[in-house]
Design a protein around this motif. Structure first.
Motif, PDB file in Angstrom:
ATOM      1  N   GLY A   1       0.798  -1.224   0.000  1.00  0.00           N
ATOM      2  CA  GLY A   1       0.000   0.000   0.000  1.00  0.00           C
ATOM      3  C   GLY A   1       0.826   1.267   0.000  1.00  0.00           C
ATOM      4  O   GLY A   1       0.276   2.371  -0.047  1.00  0.00           O
ATOM      5  N   GLU A   2       2.171   1.127   0.029  1.00  0.00           N
ATOM      6  CA  GLU A   2       3.032   2.317  -0.026  1.00  0.00           C
ATOM      7  C   GLU A   2       2.860   3.002  -1.371  1.00  0.00           C
ATOM      8  O   GLU A   2       2.804   2.363  -2.419  1.00  0.00           O
ATOM      9  CB  GLU A   2       4.490   1.914   0.156  1.00  0.00           C
ATOM     10  CG  GLU A   2       5.456   3.083   0.087  1.00  0.00           C
ATOM     11  CD  GLU A   2       6.907   2.627   0.101  1.00  0.00           C
ATOM     12  OE1 GLU A   2       7.790   3.514   0.048  1.00  0.00           O
ATOM     13  OE2 GLU A   2       7.160   1.406   0.136  1.00  0.00           O
ATOM     14  N   GLN A   3       2.784   4.336  -1.345  1.00  0.00           N
ATOM     15  CA  GLN A   3       2.579   5.111  -2.564  1.00  0.00           C
ATOM     16  C   GLN A   3       3.873   5.803  -2.983  1.00  0.00           C
ATOM     17  O   GLN A   3       4.560   6.413  -2.161  1.00  0.00           O
ATOM     18  CB  GLN A   3       1.479   6.153  -2.349  1.00  0.00           C
ATOM     19  CG  GLN A   3       0.117   5.538  -2.100  1.00  0.00           C
ATOM     20  CD  GLN A   3      -0.975   6.580  -1.935  1.00  0.00           C
ATOM     21  OE1 GLN A   3      -0.715   7.786  -1.961  1.00  0.00           O
ATOM     22  NE2 GLN A   3      -2.205   6.126  -1.760  1.00  0.00           N
ATOM     23  N   ILE A   4       4.183   5.669  -4.270  1.00  0.00           N
ATOM     24  CA  ILE A   4       5.383   6.294  -4.845  1.00  0.00           C
ATOM     25  C   ILE A   4       4.909   7.351  -5.831  1.00  0.00           C
ATOM     26  O   ILE A   4       4.429   7.015  -6.924  1.00  0.00           O
ATOM     27  CB  ILE A   4       6.251   5.241  -5.553  1.00  0.00           C
ATOM     28  CG1 ILE A   4       6.599   4.110  -4.581  1.00  0.00           C
ATOM     29  CG2 ILE A   4       7.506   5.881  -6.128  1.00  0.00           C
ATOM     30  CD1 ILE A   4       7.095   2.849  -5.260  1.00  0.00           C
ATOM     31  N   PRO A   5       4.979   8.642  -5.483  1.00  0.00           N
ATOM     32  CA  PRO A   5       4.466   9.685  -6.382  1.00  0.00           C
ATOM     33  C   PRO A   5       5.209   9.703  -7.714  1.00  0.00           C
ATOM     34  O   PRO A   5       6.420   9.479  -7.767  1.00  0.00           O
ATOM     35  CB  PRO A   5       4.716  10.985  -5.591  1.00  0.00           C
ATOM     36  CG  PRO A   5       4.891  10.560  -4.170  1.00  0.00           C
ATOM     37  CD  PRO A   5       5.521   9.195  -4.238  1.00  0.00           C
TER      38      PRO A   5
END
Length: 287
Positions: free
Chosen positions: A10-14
């Motif tokens: 669920g980690e978001q990488i912009p």
């Protein structure tokens, strides 16, 4: 539109611009896995959206379970797999998919409605496309073709960047590049032509290129931190590409490009041609 990658936890990488992916630590997204190539793939910002581009990796890049064969525009929810790493592309608004013809027409619309941000300047434009790509798609296994296309993209990208050029837009079996720096000299472009000709001579992938020099509008507000180039001259070079194919030439120059390059390359007149949407006849040269 805000876009990002989401991993299994669920980690978001912009995604704020073009994102390189690979095993090498200098990549924007480094994956420590021996099955991942040092420079495996890129997610390329263009025209307000993002394209996934494999760079000829040995083990390939999967998009929604299928090996990526040519650069593909991403849409919300697409799943990207590189070795065992799974990433989901997310966007707060749906990405409108366009075919190549619609993309070319869009530049006309954007030219009429472009914001006042950005700048207008004269620069070099180059379009390259793979010859007989449909026949190649039928002749080669898909995994082999995907690797061939990726290696071709990577080699072209390196060649363009050696003279500070930028690939601005991927078009499936080709790309649009430009040289944004006012300091770019005709000698730089002549050197690029020679390097691409050498690549043509040594690569399995046969392709053609067209070159033009003219005024374009560079509008950073239309993409994710990168210049989006618009204007009639962009349409002009795409019309030239059709002529190049009909003449069966490797390299075709507009008159504007030829006049600047003639001290550095050997030119051969290819007559004057009409271009859809442009009045009159337009002189073309091969080199």
């Amino acid at each position: 539109m805000q876009c990002w990658l989401e991993n299994e936890t669920g980690e978001q990488i912009p995604l704020l611009g073009t994102c390189s992916i690979g095993r090498a630590v200098e990549n924007a997204l480094a994956i420590n896995d021996t099955k991942v190539s040092r420079r495996h793939a890129i997610i390329h910002a263009q025209g307000g959206g993002f394209y996934l581009v494999d760079l000829g990796s040995r083990n390939g890049t999967l998009l929604n379970g299928q090996r990526l064969r040519i650069p593909a525009q991403l849409k919300d929810g697409d799943q990207i797999q590189i070795s065992n790493k799974i990433l989901k592309f997310r966007a707060v608004e749906p990405v409108v998919l366009k075919d190549e013809a619609e993309e070319v027409d869009e530049w006309d619309t954007q030219t009429r409605t472009a914001a006042q941000s950005g700048r207008t300047s004269a620069c070099w434009l180059l379009v390259a496309d793979i010859r007989s790509f449909t026949k190649m798609s039928q002749a080669f296994p898909q995994d082999e073709l995907a690797q061939m296309v990726g290696k071709w993209v990577f080699a072209n990208k390196q060649t363009i960047e050696e003279t500070r050029g930028v690939i601005n837009k991927y078009l499936g079996d080709g790309y649009l590049a430009f040289w944004p720096h006012a300091s770019t000299q005709p000698e730089d472009i002549a050197r690029t032509i020679q390097a691409l000709r050498q690549l043509q001579a040594t690569a399995t992938m046969q392709f053609r290129i067209v070159l033009h020099h003219g005024l374009i509008h560079m509008d950073s507000s239309l993409s994710h931190g990168e210049d989006n180039i618009i204007g009639p001259e962009v349409n002009f070079i795409f019309r030239m590409e059709k002529v190049c194919g009909a003449l069966n030439q490797f390299c075709l120059l507009s008159d504007a490009a030829a006049q600047l390059l003639k001290p550095f390359v050997q030119l051969s007149p290819q007559g004057a041609h009409s271009l859809s949407g442009f009045e009159g006849q337009h002189a073309m040269y091969s080199c």
